[in-house]
Design a protein around this motif. Sequence first.
Motif, mmCIF file in Angstrom:
data_model
loop_
_atom_site.group_PDB
_atom_site.id
_atom_site.type_symbol
_atom_site.label_atom_id
_atom_site.label_comp_id
_atom_site.label_asym_id
_atom_site.label_seq_id
_atom_site.Cartn_x
_atom_site.Cartn_y
_atom_site.Cartn_z
ATOM 1 N N TYR A 100 -22.851 -22.773 -21.617
ATOM 2 C CA TYR A 100 -22.706 -21.621 -22.517
ATOM 3 C C TYR A 100 -21.628 -20.673 -21.995
ATOM 4 C CZ TYR A 100 -23.670 -17.147 -24.737
ATOM 5 O OH TYR A 100 -23.528 -15.958 -25.406
ATOM 6 N N ARG A 101 -21.706 -20.341 -20.710
ATOM 7 C CA ARG A 101 -20.724 -19.415 -20.127
ATOM 8 C C ARG A 101 -19.314 -19.988 -20.196
ATOM 9 N NH1 ARG A 101 -25.072 -18.621 -16.340
ATOM 10 N NH2 ARG A 101 -25.910 -16.525 -16.616
ATOM 11 N N ARG A 102 -19.185 -21.281 -19.928
ATOM 12 C CA ARG A 102 -17.874 -21.937 -19.989
ATOM 13 C C ARG A 102 -17.310 -21.864 -21.406
ATOM 14 N NH1 ARG A 102 -16.823 -26.728 -21.672
ATOM 15 N NH2 ARG A 102 -18.959 -27.487 -21.457
ATOM 16 N N CYS A 103 -18.147 -22.119 -22.395
ATOM 17 C CA CYS A 103 -17.697 -22.087 -23.784
ATOM 18 C C CYS A 103 -17.383 -20.663 -24.243
ATOM 19 C CB CYS A 103 -18.731 -22.742 -24.687
ATOM 20 S SG CYS A 103 -18.889 -24.516 -24.386
ATOM 21 N N LEU A 104 -18.200 -19.712 -23.830
ATOM 22 C CA LEU A 104 -17.928 -18.313 -24.136
ATOM 23 C C LEU A 104 -16.580 -17.902 -23.540
ATOM 24 C CD1 LEU A 104 -18.721 -15.508 -25.206
ATOM 25 C CD2 LEU A 104 -20.023 -15.186 -23.095
ATOM 26 N N ASP A 105 -16.332 -18.289 -22.305
ATOM 27 C CA ASP A 105 -15.051 -17.982 -21.667
ATOM 28 C C ASP A 105 -13.885 -18.640 -22.401
ATOM 29 O OD1 ASP A 105 -16.260 -16.389 -19.775
ATOM 30 O OD2 ASP A 105 -16.201 -17.908 -18.183
ATOM 31 N N VAL A 160 -13.670 -19.193 -25.583
ATOM 32 C CA VAL A 160 -13.409 -18.401 -26.794
ATOM 33 C C VAL A 160 -12.668 -17.120 -26.433
ATOM 34 C CG1 VAL A 160 -14.476 -17.101 -28.685
ATOM 35 C CG2 VAL A 160 -15.367 -19.346 -28.049
ATOM 36 N N ARG A 161 -13.114 -16.459 -25.384
ATOM 37 C CA ARG A 161 -12.438 -15.233 -24.945
ATOM 38 C C ARG A 161 -10.975 -15.505 -24.600
ATOM 39 N NH1 ARG A 161 -17.273 -13.502 -20.936
ATOM 40 N NH2 ARG A 161 -18.429 -12.187 -22.378
ATOM 41 N N GLU A 162 -10.750 -16.532 -23.809
ATOM 42 C CA GLU A 162 -9.389 -16.878 -23.376
ATOM 43 C C GLU A 162 -8.513 -17.237 -24.570
ATOM 44 O OE1 GLU A 162 -6.209 -17.416 -20.809
ATOM 45 O OE2 GLU A 162 -8.192 -16.761 -20.207
ATOM 46 N N ALA A 163 -9.043 -18.045 -25.481
ATOM 47 C CA ALA A 163 -8.258 -18.462 -26.648
ATOM 48 C C ALA A 163 -7.874 -17.260 -27.505
ATOM 49 C CB ALA A 163 -9.046 -19.475 -27.476
ATOM 50 N N TRP A 164 -8.834 -16.378 -27.747
ATOM 51 C CA TRP A 164 -8.542 -15.213 -28.594
ATOM 52 C C TRP A 164 -7.559 -14.273 -27.903
ATOM 53 C CZ3 TRP A 164 -8.572 -14.551 -33.462
ATOM 54 C CH2 TRP A 164 -8.430 -13.277 -34.008
ATOM 55 N N LEU A 165 -7.718 -14.082 -26.595
ATOM 56 C CA LEU A 165 -6.794 -13.242 -25.843
ATOM 57 C C LEU A 165 -5.376 -13.798 -25.932
ATOM 58 C CD1 LEU A 165 -6.377 -10.885 -23.762
ATOM 59 C CD2 LEU A 165 -6.715 -12.624 -22.002
ATOM 60 N N GLN A 166 -5.240 -15.075 -25.649
ATOM 61 C CA GLN A 166 -3.911 -15.693 -25.693
ATOM 62 C C GLN A 166 -3.332 -15.678 -27.102
ATOM 63 O OE1 GLN A 166 -1.914 -16.846 -23.307
ATOM 64 N NE2 GLN A 166 -3.320 -16.410 -21.641
ATOM 65 N N TYR A 167 -4.150 -15.990 -28.085
ATOM 66 C CA TYR A 167 -3.678 -16.010 -29.468
ATOM 67 C C TYR A 167 -3.253 -14.614 -29.916
ATOM 68 C CZ TYR A 167 -3.752 -16.107 -34.530
ATOM 69 O OH TYR A 167 -3.416 -15.956 -35.845
ATOM 70 N N SER A 168 -4.026 -13.611 -29.559
ATOM 71 C CA SER A 168 -3.758 -12.247 -30.010
ATOM 72 C C SER A 168 -2.482 -11.657 -29.428
ATOM 73 C CB SER A 168 -4.938 -11.334 -29.642
ATOM 74 O OG SER A 168 -6.089 -11.738 -30.303
ATOM 75 N N PHE A 169 -2.098 -12.114 -28.239
ATOM 76 C CA PHE A 169 -0.970 -11.481 -27.569
ATOM 77 C C PHE A 169 0.213 -12.409 -27.332
ATOM 78 C CE2 PHE A 169 -4.547 -8.761 -26.598
ATOM 79 C CZ PHE A 169 -4.008 -7.525 -26.930
ATOM 80 N N ARG A 170 0.215 -13.572 -27.964
ATOM 81 C CA ARG A 170 1.340 -14.492 -27.790
ATOM 82 C C ARG A 170 2.183 -14.493 -29.057
ATOM 83 N NH1 ARG A 170 0.163 -20.641 -26.293
ATOM 84 N NH2 ARG A 170 0.385 -20.985 -28.516
ATOM 85 N N TRP A 171 3.403 -14.082 -28.923
ATOM 86 C CA TRP A 171 4.331 -14.093 -30.050
ATOM 87 C C TRP A 171 5.739 -14.266 -29.517
ATOM 88 C CZ3 TRP A 171 1.784 -9.683 -28.458
ATOM 89 C CH2 TRP A 171 2.573 -8.660 -27.949
ATOM 90 N N THR A 172 6.635 -14.672 -30.389
ATOM 91 C CA THR A 172 8.025 -14.875 -29.997
ATOM 92 C C THR A 172 8.606 -13.556 -29.528
ATOM 93 O OG1 THR A 172 8.238 -16.634 -31.628
ATOM 94 C CG2 THR A 172 10.276 -15.680 -30.778
#
Length: 102
Positions: free
Chosen positions: A65-70, A72-84
């Motif tokens: 559970y903790r691994r999967c929660l992490d 999701v957090r990592e994916a959203w963080l990276q997605y939210s702040f990654r742009w050209t």
Amino acid sequence: MSGIDYAARFEGFDSDKLFELEYPNGQDGRTDCDAPQEYVEQMLVVLADWRARLLDGSRTDDADYRRCLDSVREAWLQYSFRWTGGPDLPYPFDLPRMEAQR
């Protein structure tokens, strides 16, 4: 333990998956800006159900559970702040396993 394989639902979950949802035909195609957020919301519902089962004692896979929660957090963080042209961010933000043990 419940027969639901929650962890399997998070396999391959990362920011690249979210970008694929936003740009289903590649960077030059049409975008679906709502798709990544909708996907994350669906995964949060899965996590909420999983959490409830951990708390009521019907499941014991809290490390997964903790691994999967992490993830999701990592994916959203990276997605939210990654742009050209954006900042050069590490991927992932977690420290390498040896550094984290220090």
